[in-house]
Scaffold this active site. Structure first.
Site, PDB file in Angstrom:
ATOM      1  N   ASN A 137       0.815  -1.217   0.000  1.00  0.00           N
ATOM      2  CA  ASN A 137       0.000   0.000   0.000  1.00  0.00           C
ATOM      3  C   ASN A 137       0.850   1.268   0.000  1.00  0.00           C
ATOM      4  O   ASN A 137       0.333   2.359   0.217  1.00  0.00           O
ATOM      5  CB  ASN A 137      -0.940  -0.002   1.217  1.00  0.00           C
ATOM      6  CG  ASN A 137      -0.171   0.005   2.541  1.00  0.00           C
ATOM      7  OD1 ASN A 137       1.052   0.070   2.556  1.00  0.00           O
ATOM      8  ND2 ASN A 137      -0.894  -0.055   3.650  1.00  0.00           N
TER       9      ASN A 137
ATOM     10  N   HIS B 204       3.379   1.941   2.118  1.00  0.00           N
ATOM     11  CA  HIS B 204       3.921   2.401   3.410  1.00  0.00           C
ATOM     12  C   HIS B 204       5.441   2.251   3.436  1.00  0.00           C
ATOM     13  O   HIS B 204       6.018   1.420   2.742  1.00  0.00           O
ATOM     14  CB  HIS B 204       3.247   1.710   4.603  1.00  0.00           C
ATOM     15  CG  HIS B 204       3.613   0.289   4.866  1.00  0.00           C
ATOM     16  ND1 HIS B 204       2.718  -0.620   5.390  1.00  0.00           N
ATOM     17  CD2 HIS B 204       4.760  -0.408   4.708  1.00  0.00           C
ATOM     18  CE1 HIS B 204       3.312  -1.784   5.552  1.00  0.00           C
ATOM     19  NE2 HIS B 204       4.538  -1.690   5.141  1.00  0.00           N
TER      20      HIS B 204
ATOM     21  N   GLU C 185       1.586   4.410   7.450  1.00  0.00           N
ATOM     22  CA  GLU C 185       0.507   3.899   6.611  1.00  0.00           C
ATOM     23  C   GLU C 185      -0.184   5.028   5.846  1.00  0.00           C
ATOM     24  O   GLU C 185      -0.218   6.175   6.315  1.00  0.00           O
ATOM     25  CB  GLU C 185      -0.538   3.215   7.507  1.00  0.00           C
ATOM     26  CG  GLU C 185      -0.019   1.994   8.277  1.00  0.00           C
ATOM     27  CD  GLU C 185       0.034   0.737   7.434  1.00  0.00           C
ATOM     28  OE1 GLU C 185       0.395   0.800   6.247  1.00  0.00           O
ATOM     29  OE2 GLU C 185      -0.291  -0.343   7.982  1.00  0.00           O
TER      30      GLU C 185
HETATM   31  C1  GLP Z   1       6.572  -4.323   6.777  1.00  0.00           C
HETATM   32  C2  GLP Z   1       7.580  -3.339   7.418  1.00  0.00           C
HETATM   33  C3  GLP Z   1       8.217  -2.482   6.378  1.00  0.00           C
HETATM   34  C4  GLP Z   1       8.521  -3.343   5.184  1.00  0.00           C
HETATM   35  C5  GLP Z   1       7.237  -3.727   4.487  1.00  0.00           C
HETATM   36  C6  GLP Z   1       7.402  -4.670   3.311  1.00  0.00           C
HETATM   37  O1  GLP Z   1       5.327  -4.278   7.333  1.00  0.00           O
HETATM   38  N1  GLP Z   1       7.085  -2.529   8.451  1.00  0.00           N
HETATM   39  O2  GLP Z   1       9.380  -1.860   6.903  1.00  0.00           O
HETATM   40  O3  GLP Z   1       9.290  -2.624   4.253  1.00  0.00           O
HETATM   41  O4  GLP Z   1       6.285  -4.156   5.414  1.00  0.00           O
HETATM   42  O5  GLP Z   1       7.607  -5.986   3.714  1.00  0.00           O
HETATM   43  P1  GLP Z   1       8.112  -7.112   2.732  1.00  0.00           P
HETATM   44  O6  GLP Z   1       9.537  -6.775   2.413  1.00  0.00           O
HETATM   45  O7  GLP Z   1       7.998  -8.382   3.503  1.00  0.00           O
HETATM   46  O8  GLP Z   1       7.255  -7.054   1.526  1.00  0.00           O
END
Ligand code: GLP
Length: 243
Positions: free
Chosen positions: A136, A138, A143
């Site tokens: 999304n 973030h 968020e």
């Molecule tokens: C998580 C973390 C982020 C991370 C993102 C993507 O919730 N808080 O810092 O970059 O989501 O995660 P992933 O790399 O597993 O797709």
């Protein structure tokens, strides 16, 4: 924004480790801003390999992490403190006293956020901040919302993030619905920013980021305000970018 498109996840991880290694070589006691999630795991493996090979020395390095679930104990295998210990800190010659992750077990989350900001300020500027990106848009746990926080704060997780991260929690494990995260200003104060994105699930967020516009609907888009950002991604993550 510098954009490096890689063929494979392995190549992305090596290129990302190159960026970190360059900072560590330029300033041995650098401050690394670190991230969790599945995306940087390959980069951490590559940094461990280089440390084992004697190419990198983590003993003078300081680190600060972006975020942590709340509430969660640091010993919980789902905590970001546990993630960092197992993916990096326990595998390199870093002094754990020099590693900071927001304390998900703090009784007073507001006080913890304030203390975390002060801790970062006391370290001076973060030399390079690593980021993943949520589906999304973030970054950390900032968020999408109608307004974004400048500083470290307690935040509720959105449905999209709860769904995306549920894969890490096994049945019976309770997933926290809130988190402590650096704010947008905390992140943007870093000297350099390195953002990693792979896979088609990140294509919408990457397309918004690379549109060059700012929108609170995609917090990562605020990285367009920073003048030293490198995006390392794969073709799938780039698939919705208009060229
Ligand atoms: C998580 C973390 C982020 C991370 C993102 C993507 O919730 N808080 O810092 O970059 O989501 O995660 P992933 O790399 O597993 O797709």
């Amino acid at each position: 924004m510098r954009v490096i498109v890689c063929e494979t996840y392995e190549e992305m991880s090596v290129r990302a480790a190159d960026e970190i290694a360059a900072v560590m070589q330029a300033r041995p006691d650098c401050v690394l801003g670190l991230a969790t999630g599945s995306t940087p795991v390959g980069m951490y493996d590559e940094l461990v390999r280089r440390c084992d090979a004697g190419e990198l020395d983590f003993s003078p390095v300081r680190t600060v992490n972006l975020d942590e679930y709340y509430p969660i104990s640091p010993d919980n295998a789902q905590s970001y403190r546990y993630f960092m210990n197992t993916n990096l800190f326990d595998r390199v010659n870093i002094d754990k006293k020099n590693t900071a992750v927001p304390d998900g077990s703090a009784e007073d989350p507001e006080a913890e956020c304030l203390a975390y900001e002060q801790k970062i300020a006391a370290l001076g500027q973060v030399d390079i901040q690593v980021l993943g990106i949520g589906q999304n848009g973030h970054i950390g746990f900032n968020e999408p919302d109608s307004a974004l926080h400048p500083l470290t704060h307690l935040t509720a997780l959105t449905e999209s993030t709860l769904r995306a991260n549920a894969r890490f929690f096994s049945q019976g494990e309770v997933m926290p619905t809130a988190a402590l995260t650096m704010g947008m200003g905390t992140i943007l104060r870093a000297k350099k920013i390195l953002i990693l994105a792979n896979g088609a699930s990140k294509a919408d967020a990457v397309a918004t980021l690379l549109s060059g516009m700012l929108t609170t609907a995609c917090p990562a888009s605020f990285l367009n305000l920073h003048d030293d950002v490198t995006l390392i991604c794969d073709g799938a993550a780039m698939s919705k970018v208009n060229v």
